[in-house]
Design a protein around this motif. Structure first.
Motif, short mmCIF file in Angstrom:
data_model
loop_
_atom_site.label_atom_id
_atom_site.label_comp_id
_atom_site.label_asym_id
_atom_site.label_seq_id
_atom_site.Cartn_x
_atom_site.Cartn_y
_atom_site.Cartn_z
N ASN A 39 0.84 -1.20 0.00
CA ASN A 39 0.00 0.00 0.00
C ASN A 39 0.88 1.25 0.00
O ASN A 39 1.82 1.37 0.79
CB ASN A 39 -0.93 0.02 1.22
N GLY A 40 0.56 2.19 -0.88
CA GLY A 40 1.37 3.39 -1.03
C GLY A 40 2.43 3.23 -2.11
O GLY A 40 2.76 4.18 -2.82
N ILE A 41 2.96 2.02 -2.23
CA ILE A 41 3.93 1.71 -3.28
C ILE A 41 3.21 1.51 -4.62
O ILE A 41 3.64 2.02 -5.66
CB ILE A 41 4.75 0.46 -2.92
N THR A 42 2.10 0.77 -4.57
CA THR A 42 1.36 0.50 -5.81
C THR A 42 0.89 1.79 -6.46
O THR A 42 0.98 1.95 -7.67
CB THR A 42 0.15 -0.41 -5.54
N GLN A 43 0.41 2.73 -5.67
CA GLN A 43 -0.10 3.98 -6.21
C GLN A 43 1.00 4.77 -6.91
O GLN A 43 0.78 5.39 -7.95
CB GLN A 43 -0.75 4.83 -5.10
N HIS A 44 2.19 4.73 -6.34
CA HIS A 44 3.32 5.43 -6.94
C HIS A 44 3.62 4.87 -8.34
O HIS A 44 3.76 5.63 -9.31
CB HIS A 44 4.55 5.29 -6.04
N PHE A 45 3.72 3.57 -8.45
CA PHE A 45 4.08 2.96 -9.73
C PHE A 45 2.92 2.96 -10.72
O PHE A 45 3.14 2.94 -11.93
CB PHE A 45 4.59 1.54 -9.52
N ALA A 46 1.68 3.01 -10.20
CA ALA A 46 0.51 2.96 -11.09
C ALA A 46 0.41 4.20 -11.97
O ALA A 46 -0.34 4.20 -12.94
CB ALA A 46 -0.76 2.79 -10.27
N ALA A 47 1.16 5.25 -11.66
CA ALA A 47 1.14 6.45 -12.50
C ALA A 47 1.72 6.16 -13.88
O ALA A 47 1.40 6.88 -14.84
CB ALA A 47 1.93 7.57 -11.83
N ARG A 48 2.56 5.11 -14.00
CA ARG A 48 3.16 4.83 -15.31
C ARG A 48 3.30 3.35 -15.64
O ARG A 48 3.84 3.00 -16.67
CB ARG A 48 4.54 5.50 -15.42
N TYR A 49 2.78 2.49 -14.75
CA TYR A 49 2.84 1.06 -15.00
C TYR A 49 1.47 0.42 -14.77
O TYR A 49 0.63 0.96 -14.05
CB TYR A 49 3.84 0.38 -14.05
N ARG A 50 1.29 -0.73 -15.38
CA ARG A 50 0.20 -1.63 -15.00
C ARG A 50 0.70 -2.44 -13.83
O ARG A 50 1.54 -3.33 -13.99
CB ARG A 50 -0.18 -2.54 -16.17
N VAL A 51 0.23 -2.16 -12.63
CA VAL A 51 0.77 -2.74 -11.41
C VAL A 51 -0.08 -3.92 -10.95
O VAL A 51 -1.30 -3.80 -10.83
CB VAL A 51 0.85 -1.69 -10.29
N ILE A 52 0.57 -5.03 -10.71
CA ILE A 52 -0.08 -6.22 -10.16
C ILE A 52 0.62 -6.57 -8.85
O ILE A 52 1.85 -6.71 -8.82
CB ILE A 52 -0.01 -7.41 -11.13
#
Length: 222
Positions: A39-52
């Motif tokens: 939590n908090g990490i996924t949101q950061h990367f979701a700005a430019r990645y498809r995060v799973i």
């Protein structure tokens, strides 16, 4: 969005965020945790990645189904990529998740674009480990704890040689002197791996989130 996939003979639960057309990035939590550890990490990367972010077998809402062999847990990850129609991905794994990630990278080098291993132990005998004592902790399968502990303490010698097969650019993050994990040895064994130390102990992404993200971003942008 929380979803589930039936792959490799088990149910895996995972969370997906970001643009589904963006480059994929898969996060693998450490032992006893689940996808919420990011939590908090996924949101950061979701700005430019498809995060799973998945729950490994024996964790969270995924099936508690052994045996919990580390190469097989890596096959779960690859099967999830197949299910999601993802050819190559960036893998980021913490601790046991890092071990799972490097098994996936060495057994399926064509599937891993970049590899980030956060304070993951190398496949060398883990010395001076206190005995594993069960308590009333929940959210994971205690059989998983015993099975993975056996493999961490006495890994298959072939796994060390297998690290040579990793072709993905690799970042190894060390927690420094406050961690008992010998990440320096892991970095030395993976061809071309870069070692970065963030001296906060084993839980780098929670104890020093901004420094963790800065190091990972710099590596992914290189």
């Amino acid at each position: 969005m929380i979803r589930e996939a039936h792959v490799n003979g088990i149910k895996l639960v995972y969370r997906e965020e970001g643009d589904p057309t963006a480059p994929p990035l898969l996060l693998i939590h450490g032992r006893t945790a689940n996808h919420n550890d990011w939590n908090g990490i996924t949101q950061h990367f979701a700005a430019r990645y498809r995060v799973i972010a998945l729950d490994l077998r024996g964790h969270g809402a995924s099936d508690f189904l052994g045996p919990y062999e580390l190469p097989e847990m890596a096959e779960d990850v690859v099967a999830l990529l197949d299910h999601l129609d993802i050819g190559r991905t960036t893998l980021i794994g913490h601790s046991l998740g890092g071990v799972t990630a490097y098994h996936a990278a060495m057994n399926h080098p064509d599937r891993v674009e970049r590899l980030v291993l956060e304070d993951a132990p190398p496949p060398l005998p883990f010395k001076n480990r206190p005995p594993l004592v069960e308590d009333d902790s929940t959210g994971f399968d205690w059989r998983m704890m015993h099975d993975t502990e056996r493999q961490l303490v006495g890994p298959d010698p072939a796994w060390l040689e297998g690290l040579d097969k990793i072709t993905a650019p690799t970042l190894v993050l060390s927690g420094g002197e406050q961690s008992q994990v010998d990440t320096g040895e892991l970095a030395a064994r993976i061809p071309g791996a870069r070692l970065v130390t963030i001296d906060v102990g084993h839980l780098i992404h929670t104890m020093a989130r901004s420094r963790f993200l800065q190091a990972v971003d710099a590596f992914l942008d290189a």
